[in-house]
Design a protein around this motif. Structure first.
Motif, PDB file in Angstrom:
ATOM      1  N   UNK A 112       0.809  -1.219   0.000  1.00  0.00           N
ATOM      2  CA  UNK A 112       0.000   0.000   0.000  1.00  0.00           C
ATOM      3  C   UNK A 112       0.843   1.270   0.000  1.00  0.00           C
ATOM      4  N   UNK A 113       2.037   1.163   0.513  1.00  0.00           N
ATOM      5  CA  UNK A 113       2.958   2.304   0.504  1.00  0.00           C
ATOM      6  C   UNK A 113       3.635   2.428  -0.866  1.00  0.00           C
ATOM      7  N   UNK A 114       4.082   1.301  -1.394  1.00  0.00           N
ATOM      8  CA  UNK A 114       4.913   1.311  -2.610  1.00  0.00           C
ATOM      9  C   UNK A 114       4.095   1.301  -3.907  1.00  0.00           C
ATOM     10  N   UNK A 115       3.092   0.440  -4.000  1.00  0.00           N
ATOM     11  CA  UNK A 115       2.375   0.251  -5.272  1.00  0.00           C
ATOM     12  C   UNK A 115       1.788   1.532  -5.872  1.00  0.00           C
ATOM     13  N   UNK A 116       1.126   2.384  -5.092  1.00  0.00           N
ATOM     14  CA  UNK A 116       0.575   3.598  -5.718  1.00  0.00           C
ATOM     15  C   UNK A 116       1.648   4.461  -6.390  1.00  0.00           C
ATOM     16  N   UNK A 117       2.822   4.479  -5.813  1.00  0.00           N
ATOM     17  CA  UNK A 117       3.907   5.283  -6.379  1.00  0.00           C
ATOM     18  C   UNK A 117       4.449   4.648  -7.660  1.00  0.00           C
ATOM     19  N   UNK A 118       4.495   3.329  -7.693  1.00  0.00           N
ATOM     20  CA  UNK A 118       4.929   2.625  -8.905  1.00  0.00           C
ATOM     21  C   UNK A 118       3.881   2.820 -10.009  1.00  0.00           C
ATOM     22  N   UNK A 119       2.617   2.723  -9.644  1.00  0.00           N
ATOM     23  CA  UNK A 119       1.535   2.927 -10.618  1.00  0.00           C
ATOM     24  C   UNK A 119       1.628   4.324 -11.227  1.00  0.00           C
ATOM     25  N   UNK A 120       1.882   5.321 -10.402  1.00  0.00           N
ATOM     26  CA  UNK A 120       2.032   6.686 -10.924  1.00  0.00           C
ATOM     27  C   UNK A 120       3.174   6.777 -11.925  1.00  0.00           C
ATOM     28  N   UNK A 121       4.277   6.100 -11.627  1.00  0.00           N
ATOM     29  CA  UNK A 121       5.409   6.092 -12.551  1.00  0.00           C
ATOM     30  C   UNK A 121       4.975   5.537 -13.906  1.00  0.00           C
ATOM     31  N   UNK A 122       4.270   4.402 -13.893  1.00  0.00           N
ATOM     32  CA  UNK A 122       3.837   3.777 -15.148  1.00  0.00           C
ATOM     33  C   UNK A 122       2.803   4.624 -15.885  1.00  0.00           C
ATOM     34  N   UNK A 123       1.904   5.250 -15.146  1.00  0.00           N
ATOM     35  CA  UNK A 123       0.913   6.134 -15.780  1.00  0.00           C
ATOM     36  C   UNK A 123       1.615   7.257 -16.532  1.00  0.00           C
ATOM     37  N   UNK A 124       2.568   7.871 -15.856  1.00  0.00           N
ATOM     38  CA  UNK A 124       3.308   8.977 -16.479  1.00  0.00           C
ATOM     39  C   UNK A 124       4.090   8.496 -17.695  1.00  0.00           C
ATOM     40  N   UNK A 125       4.662   7.326 -17.593  1.00  0.00           N
ATOM     41  CA  UNK A 125       5.437   6.761 -18.694  1.00  0.00           C
ATOM     42  C   UNK A 125       4.546   6.512 -19.910  1.00  0.00           C
ATOM     43  N   UNK A 126       3.374   5.956 -19.673  1.00  0.00           N
ATOM     44  CA  UNK A 126       2.455   5.664 -20.778  1.00  0.00           C
ATOM     45  C   UNK A 126       2.015   6.958 -21.467  1.00  0.00           C
ATOM     46  N   UNK A 127       1.808   7.989 -20.689  1.00  0.00           N
ATOM     47  CA  UNK A 127       1.373   9.270 -21.258  1.00  0.00           C
ATOM     48  C   UNK A 127       2.449   9.929 -22.114  1.00  0.00           C
ATOM     49  N   UNK A 128       3.711   9.620 -21.848  1.00  0.00           N
ATOM     50  CA  UNK A 128       4.812  10.222 -22.612  1.00  0.00           C
ATOM     51  C   UNK A 128       4.873   9.703 -24.045  1.00  0.00           C
TER      52      UNK A 128
END
Length: 193
Positions: A86-102
């Motif tokens: 719960x601490x780590x996953x949301x931050x990893x998900x944000x990284x992937x979301x940003x990556x996909x948008x690029x």
């Protein structure tokens, strides 16, 4: 530019990382969730959150998080594992979301051990699952991580089963043999991209 996001996953010691490295060598952009999570977990604010959640018993003599101690704690108790995730996953998900948008590459591979558990599969166009038989997996993790059988079994059992992964996969690569066999299977997969 239209991009394809491939989610690469598999249980611990299934050969997923070997497939990931091979795909990177073939020129694909591969983003490793474990490395991303490790980088995230090394940020001071995240470390403070982990220490606040699990207490000083996870610290080494220098006051740093002892990953082995933390691993033993979270794999002994599912609720504690969920807290860490719960601490780590949301931050990893944000990284992937940003990556996909690029939209920087035609094909991007998300190498995520907990692809389904974290919800990152929802960002993927295709799911590639690497599996190994239980005993093969168990022996690999014991040898690689130098841990006892009991802890290895707990780690494997804390993850989705191969059957559950297969149900959600677009492509399954079985890895119970040698590297040559594995790489042939990966080559066949690459031909479909």
């Amino acid at each position: 530019m239209s991009i394809m996001i491939i989610g690469l996953t598999g249980g611990i010691a299934s050969g997923k990382s070997t497939v990931s490295k091979y795909l990177a060598e073939k020129g694909f952009k591969v983003y490793d969730a474990d490395k991303i999570a490790k980088d995230i977990s090394e940020k001071k604010s995240v470390q403070e959150e982990i220490i606040s959640t699990f207490g000083n018993k996870i610290l080494d003599k220098n006051g740093n998080i002892d990953r082995k101690k933390l691993k033993e704690i979270v794999f002994e108790n599912k609720e504690k594992l969920e807290k860490l995730n719960g601490i780590i996953h949301p931050k990893v998900i944000n990284f992937y979301k940003e990556l996909k948008e690029k939209k920087t590459d035609k094909v991007i591979i998300f190498d995520v051990p907990l692809l389904f558990e974290s919800g990152i599969d929802k960002f993927c166009d295709k799911i590639l699952v690497v599996i190994s038989d239980y005993e093969v997996q168990l022996n690999r993790i014991i040898e690689r991580d130098k841990i006892n059988r009991e802890l290895a079994e707990k780690i494997i059992k804390s993850q989705l089963s191969n059957e559950e992964r297969i149900k959600k996969a677009d492509v399954v690569i079985e890895n119970n043999s040698n590297l040559e066999d594995l790489f042939k299977k990966v080559e066949r997969f690459c031909e479909t991209i």
